[in-house]
Design a protein around this motif. Structure first.
Motif, short mmCIF file in Angstrom:
data_model
loop_
_atom_site.label_atom_id
_atom_site.label_comp_id
_atom_site.label_asym_id
_atom_site.label_seq_id
_atom_site.Cartn_x
_atom_site.Cartn_y
_atom_site.Cartn_z
N ALA A 97 8.10 -4.29 -0.64
CA ALA A 97 7.15 -3.42 -1.35
C ALA A 97 5.74 -3.56 -0.77
CB ALA A 97 7.14 -3.76 -2.84
N GLN A 98 5.35 -4.81 -0.44
CA GLN A 98 4.04 -5.03 0.17
C GLN A 98 3.95 -4.35 1.52
OE1 GLN A 98 1.49 -6.37 -1.26
NE2 GLN A 98 0.12 -6.32 0.48
N ALA A 100 -4.73 7.02 8.15
CA ALA A 100 -4.61 7.80 9.38
C ALA A 100 -4.69 9.29 9.07
CB ALA A 100 -3.30 7.46 10.08
N MET A 101 -3.98 9.73 8.01
CA MET A 101 -4.03 11.15 7.63
C MET A 101 -5.44 11.54 7.21
SD MET A 101 -0.44 11.49 5.50
CE MET A 101 -0.80 13.18 5.03
N MET A 102 -6.13 10.66 6.47
CA MET A 102 -7.50 10.96 6.06
C MET A 102 -8.42 11.07 7.26
SD MET A 102 -9.90 8.78 3.43
CE MET A 102 -8.67 8.96 2.13
N GLN A 103 -8.26 10.12 8.20
CA GLN A 103 -9.08 10.17 9.41
C GLN A 103 -8.78 11.42 10.21
OE1 GLN A 103 -11.49 8.03 10.05
NE2 GLN A 103 -12.08 9.13 11.91
N GLU A 104 -7.49 11.76 10.32
CA GLU A 104 -7.11 12.97 11.04
C GLU A 104 -7.66 14.21 10.35
OE1 GLU A 104 -3.01 15.19 12.60
OE2 GLU A 104 -2.93 13.27 11.53
N GLN A 150 2.11 0.09 4.80
CA GLN A 150 2.44 1.21 5.67
C GLN A 150 1.92 2.52 5.09
OE1 GLN A 150 6.61 1.51 6.45
NE2 GLN A 150 6.41 3.30 7.80
N VAL A 151 2.13 2.72 3.77
CA VAL A 151 1.64 3.95 3.13
C VAL A 151 0.12 4.02 3.20
CG1 VAL A 151 1.46 5.14 0.92
CG2 VAL A 151 3.65 4.20 1.63
N GLN A 152 -0.54 2.87 2.97
CA GLN A 152 -2.00 2.85 3.04
C GLN A 152 -2.48 3.19 4.45
OE1 GLN A 152 -3.67 -0.83 1.74
NE2 GLN A 152 -5.78 -0.14 1.91
#
Length: 231
Positions: free
Chosen positions: A135-136, A148-152, A141-143
């Motif tokens: 879970a960690q 990465a998606m936010m930066q993109e 990974q999700v974070q």
């Protein structure tokens, strides 16, 4: 060694010898001299002691007169009762061993169950720790993917913003150029229109002068007339 029994010479009611005798305690034995029924050895030993203590003491000595037959009968009875007592003791010991064995087996079952439960708890703890680690890792990974998606997304927004600014600047320049071109064309058109009007006015003045000269041929020299405008 058992004391040999004297045969009973008194016949029974059938005219024969009796088949069994009774010891002083009232317990009978069969033909092979084995007592029947339960025997309390401690009680029989106490009875033997009472027989000795109740005997006749000889004065000035430590000797006691006892009934020999009763004493020997009691000793024989005790001697014959020993195998049964030993058998009962062996049975008690065997039962004790069986109880101890059952208790040991039950204790071993409890220990095995406790160890199995402990192993199960450890396995569940390992599973929980593994699940927490997974879970960690998934959270990390999700974070990372979200970052990465936010930066993109921010990069794409900035790129589109710059592209929009560039397009707006190009449109502004095109509009300014078009406005300048329209303004220049309007000036040229206005100048052309004014020049055309001026030519028409000059033509009208010329016609007017000619008409006046025809009306007043003599006074044509005395009147001031506007000279024709040179083109």
């Amino acid at each position: 060694m058992l004391r040999p029994k004297q045969p009973n010479i008194e016949p029974n009611h059938n005219g024969g010898n009796p088949l069994s005798e009774e010891y002083p305690n009232g317990i009978s034995y069969d033909g092979d001299a084995t007592p029947t029924g339960g025997v309390d050895l401690q009680q029989e030993l106490n009875r033997l002691e009472e027989m000795i203590l109740s005997g006749l003491n000889i004065p000035l000595t430590r000797c006691t007169l006892v009934d020999e037959d009763k004493l020997l009968d009691q000793l024989d009875f005790i001697r014959l009762s020993l195998p049964e007592a030993f058998q009962e003791a062996a049975g008690v010991l065997q039962e004790k061993e069986e109880i101890l064995l059952q208790a040991e087996e039950y204790g071993q079952q409890i220990v095995d169950a406790a160890q199995a439960k402990r192993a199960q708890i450890l396995d569940e703890s390992d599973i929980l720790r593994q699940a927490e680690r997974e879970a960690q890792q998934m959270r990390q990974q999700v974070q990372q993917e979200c970052e990465a998606m936010m930066q993109e997304t921010l990069t794409e927004i900035d790129r589109k913003r710059r592209a929009c600014q560039q397009e707006i600047e190009e449109m502004r320049r095109a509009a300014v150029a078009e406005a300048e071109a329209i303004e220049q064309g309007a000036d040229e058109y206005a100048d052309s229109v004014l020049e055309n009007i001026e030519q028409q006015l000059q033509e009208m003045l010329r016609i007017i002068r000619n008409g006046r000269q025809q009306l007043y041929p003599d006074n044509s020299k005395g009147h001031n007339s506007l000279p024709p405008k040179k083109k």
